[in-house]
Enzyme design. Structure first.
Site: not given
Length: 261
Positions: A68, A111, A114, A134
């Site tokens: 992100a 992310g 992910e 994170e």
């Protein structure tokens, strides 16, 4: 090559699509525009009957994706980095019948990891570095990292990565089963194409149903349940001072001042 701003779609190989995250100046960090475009392109790939396998990669030398874009998070735009159908980046939870191969290099972070975990399997260049950092910035890996990583690698290693934010290098990632193989950077695309050609050369219905059954065999709690649990935690965290402090500290290049509230 068809260019759609933050995402590139290339179909020069018969039966194979190459999808490229295209924000190289920020290590392909996910913003609202990339999210919208990646869902659009991935959906297009899924609907195209001539495509049997897709390669997902990142543009530039910095890495596959840093996850992100924390500038978006700091600005309060975190909701725009997901869609109702595709989840994070419009991809993490998007239903996929085609075989998706992640070809990753450099930073595969947060992310970005992910997104990789949302593919069927991955190959990596020798310089790839994997992490879920994170917690260092007051966030959580709610879009698949917290439940897909422990399914992909040994539980103890996954837990260490999740709670410390520590990274692992490409060779260790291969040894623990996070990626299928590691190759020199200059061979990454060719290796991915060679695998995709093998997939596209097999019987389409056999591949489709084999993939679906294999996915069912690997699951425990349904992903919908796990995803909702993660979203619930994320919603609670978004109302805390620490959630706002982490991205601000990242942008200001300083250590976060956590308050635990």
């Amino acid at each position: 090559m068809q260019k759609i701003d933050s995402v590139l779609l290339d179909r020069t190989e018969e039966g194979v699509a190459i999808v490229t995250l295209n924000r190289p100046s920020v290590c392909n960090a996910v913003n609202a525009e990339l999210t919208r475009q990646l869902e659009e392109v991935a959906t297009q790939v899924e609907m195209d009957k001539t495509i049997r396998a897709a390669i997902l990669c990142g543009a530039g030398s910095k890495g596959f994706s840093a996850g992100a874009d924390l500038r978006e998070v700091a600005a309060g735009n975190v909701a725009q980095l997901s869609t109702s159908t595709g989840g994070f980046a419009g991809f993490a939870r998007l239903p996929k019948n085609k075989v998706w191969i992640a070809a990753v290099h450099g930073a595969v972070m947060a992310g970005g990891l992910e997104i990789m975990l949302a593919c069927d399997f991955a190959i990596a260049s020798e310089d790839a570095l994997f992490a879920l950092p994170e917690v260092k910035w007051g966030l959580i890996a709610s879009e698949g990292g917290l439940y897909r990583l422990p399914r992909a690698i040994p539980q103890a290693l996954a837990m260490e990565m999740i709670v410390t934010g520590a990274s692992i290098q490409a060779n260790r990632a291969m040894q623990c089963g996070l990626v299928n193989r590691v190759v020199p950077a200059e061979q990454l695309k060719d290796e991915a194409l060679a695998i995709a050609r093998k997939v596209s050369g097999n019987a389409p219905l056999a591949v489709l149903h084999s993939k679906a059954l294999a996915q069912q065999a690997a699951s425990s709690l349904p992903e919908d349940t796990l995803h909702q649990l993660g979203r619930d935690v994320l919603a609670r965290l978004q109302n805390t001072e620490d959630f706002r402090e982490g991205p601000r500290a990242f942008i200001e290049r300083r250590a976060p001042a956590w308050k635990g509230q």
